[in-house]
Scaffold this motif. Sequence first.
Motif, PDB file in Angstrom:
ATOM      1  N   TYR A  59       8.320   2.800  10.575  1.00 52.03           N
ATOM      2  CA  TYR A  59       7.967   3.740   9.505  1.00 52.03           C
ATOM      3  C   TYR A  59       7.907   2.988   8.191  1.00 52.03           C
ATOM      4  N   PHE A  60       6.939   3.359   7.363  1.00 53.61           N
ATOM      5  CA  PHE A  60       6.899   2.869   5.996  1.00 53.61           C
ATOM      6  C   PHE A  60       7.113   4.080   5.097  1.00 53.61           C
ATOM      7  N   SER A  61       8.109   4.007   4.241  1.00 56.31           N
ATOM      8  CA  SER A  61       8.459   5.106   3.338  1.00 56.31           C
ATOM      9  C   SER A  61       8.396   4.598   1.912  1.00 56.31           C
ATOM     10  N   ALA A  62       7.697   5.336   1.053  1.00 60.34           N
ATOM     11  CA  ALA A  62       7.584   4.946  -0.351  1.00 60.34           C
ATOM     12  C   ALA A  62       7.715   6.172  -1.244  1.00 60.34           C
ATOM     13  N   LYS A  63       8.544   6.073  -2.257  1.00 64.14           N
ATOM     14  CA  LYS A  63       8.706   7.163  -3.218  1.00 64.14           C
ATOM     15  C   LYS A  63       7.772   6.890  -4.390  1.00 64.14           C
ATOM     16  N   GLY A  64       6.986   7.900  -4.734  1.00 69.31           N
ATOM     17  CA  GLY A  64       6.036   7.752  -5.829  1.00 69.31           C
ATOM     18  C   GLY A  64       6.400   8.613  -7.021  1.00 69.31           C
ATOM     19  N   LYS A  65       5.849   8.262  -8.170  1.00 65.62           N
ATOM     20  CA  LYS A  65       5.997   9.073  -9.379  1.00 65.62           C
ATOM     21  C   LYS A  65       5.054  10.261  -9.231  1.00 65.62           C
ATOM     22  N   LYS A  66       5.609  11.446  -9.026  1.00 62.60           N
ATOM     23  CA  LYS A  66       4.818  12.624  -8.655  1.00 62.60           C
ATOM     24  C   LYS A  66       3.709  12.974  -9.643  1.00 62.60           C
ATOM     25  N   LEU A  67       3.903  12.728 -10.918  1.00 58.67           N
ATOM     26  CA  LEU A  67       2.859  13.052 -11.893  1.00 58.67           C
ATOM     27  C   LEU A  67       1.804  11.956 -11.991  1.00 58.67           C
ATOM     28  N   ALA A  68       2.139  10.752 -11.563  1.00 58.80           N
ATOM     29  CA  ALA A  68       1.239   9.618 -11.727  1.00 58.80           C
ATOM     30  C   ALA A  68       0.419   9.298 -10.483  1.00 58.80           C
ATOM     31  N   ILE A  69       0.865   9.734  -9.315  1.00 61.18           N
ATOM     32  CA  ILE A  69       0.172   9.404  -8.068  1.00 61.18           C
ATOM     33  C   ILE A  69       0.268  10.595  -7.116  1.00 61.18           C
ATOM     34  N   LYS A  70      -0.852  11.008  -6.590  1.00 64.35           N
ATOM     35  CA  LYS A  70      -0.880  12.156  -5.666  1.00 64.35           C
ATOM     36  C   LYS A  70      -1.207  11.738  -4.240  1.00 64.35           C
ATOM     37  N   LYS A  71      -2.007  10.674  -4.090  1.00 65.31           N
ATOM     38  CA  LYS A  71      -2.408  10.186  -2.769  1.00 65.31           C
ATOM     39  C   LYS A  71      -2.307   8.669  -2.753  1.00 65.31           C
ATOM     40  N   ALA A  72      -2.066   8.137  -1.558  1.00 68.51           N
ATOM     41  CA  ALA A  72      -1.946   6.689  -1.408  1.00 68.51           C
ATOM     42  C   ALA A  72      -2.660   6.235  -0.148  1.00 68.51           C
ATOM     43  N   THR A  73      -2.940   4.952  -0.096  1.00 66.31           N
ATOM     44  CA  THR A  73      -3.499   4.307   1.082  1.00 66.31           C
ATOM     45  C   THR A  73      -2.497   3.252   1.537  1.00 66.31           C
ATOM     46  N   VAL A  74      -2.140   3.288   2.819  1.00 68.14           N
ATOM     47  CA  VAL A  74      -1.224   2.306   3.406  1.00 68.14           C
ATOM     48  C   VAL A  74      -2.025   1.471   4.393  1.00 68.14           C
ATOM     49  N   VAL A  75      -1.891   0.145   4.267  1.00 67.93           N
ATOM     50  CA  VAL A  75      -2.633  -0.783   5.124  1.00 67.93           C
ATOM     51  C   VAL A  75      -1.636  -1.635   5.904  1.00 67.93           C
ATOM     52  N   TRP A  76      -1.840  -1.696   7.224  1.00 65.33           N
ATOM     53  CA  TRP A  76      -0.986  -2.476   8.120  1.00 65.33           C
ATOM     54  C   TRP A  76      -1.730  -3.749   8.538  1.00 65.33           C
ATOM     55  N   TYR A  77      -0.991  -4.867   8.662  1.00 75.79           N
ATOM     56  CA  TYR A  77      -1.556  -6.172   8.991  1.00 75.79           C
ATOM     57  C   TYR A  77      -0.784  -6.795  10.147  1.00 75.79           C
ATOM     58  N   LYS A  78      -1.484  -7.535  10.983  1.00 72.34           N
ATOM     59  CA  LYS A  78      -0.858  -8.364  12.026  1.00 72.34           C
ATOM     60  C   LYS A  78      -1.012  -9.793  11.555  1.00 72.34           C
ATOM     61  N   GLY A  79       0.102 -10.462  11.262  1.00 70.26           N
ATOM     62  CA  GLY A  79       0.059 -11.796  10.670  1.00 70.26           C
ATOM     63  C   GLY A  79       0.203 -11.676   9.165  1.00 70.26           C
TER      64      GLY A  79
END
Length: 138
Positions: A59-79
């Motif tokens: 799992y990747f968990s990240a807390k964001g500043k609710k007023l500054a960010i509404k959506k995010a993109t998470v990218v996974w890498y092998k290597g």
Amino acid sequence: MKKLLIPILVGVLIIGAGGASYKYFNGPKITESSITKSIDDNGKATAPSTTFKPKDTVYFSAKGKKLAIKKATVVWYKGEVATKNRFKVDENIEINKSGYFTSTLSAPEGLEEGQYGVTIYSAGKEIMEGIWNFDVKN
């Protein structure tokens, strides 16, 4: 003297509030983050780790500043974290009511052993908010 002091204090408060607002909206949008073996009902990491077994769900968990960010993109890498090594992209993850973004990585047959990485971006932006590395070992 009081007539002069009040406008000065108001000016100082306005400048201070403007500076704080600027820093809030233009600084880092992610305030805490973790790669973990589990998350709670709010999306917060409960078992941070940098080493996983092939059958684990990561799992990747990240807390964001609710007023500054509404959506995010998470990218996974092998290597190493490089465009050529991307293998999973979770786009437009919405911040939950508790202020967390979460993304998961697993495979029915198990993850291959090796080094992995994950990054997070504000949705639609090219500025990376951070890089996290972890290993999968038997």
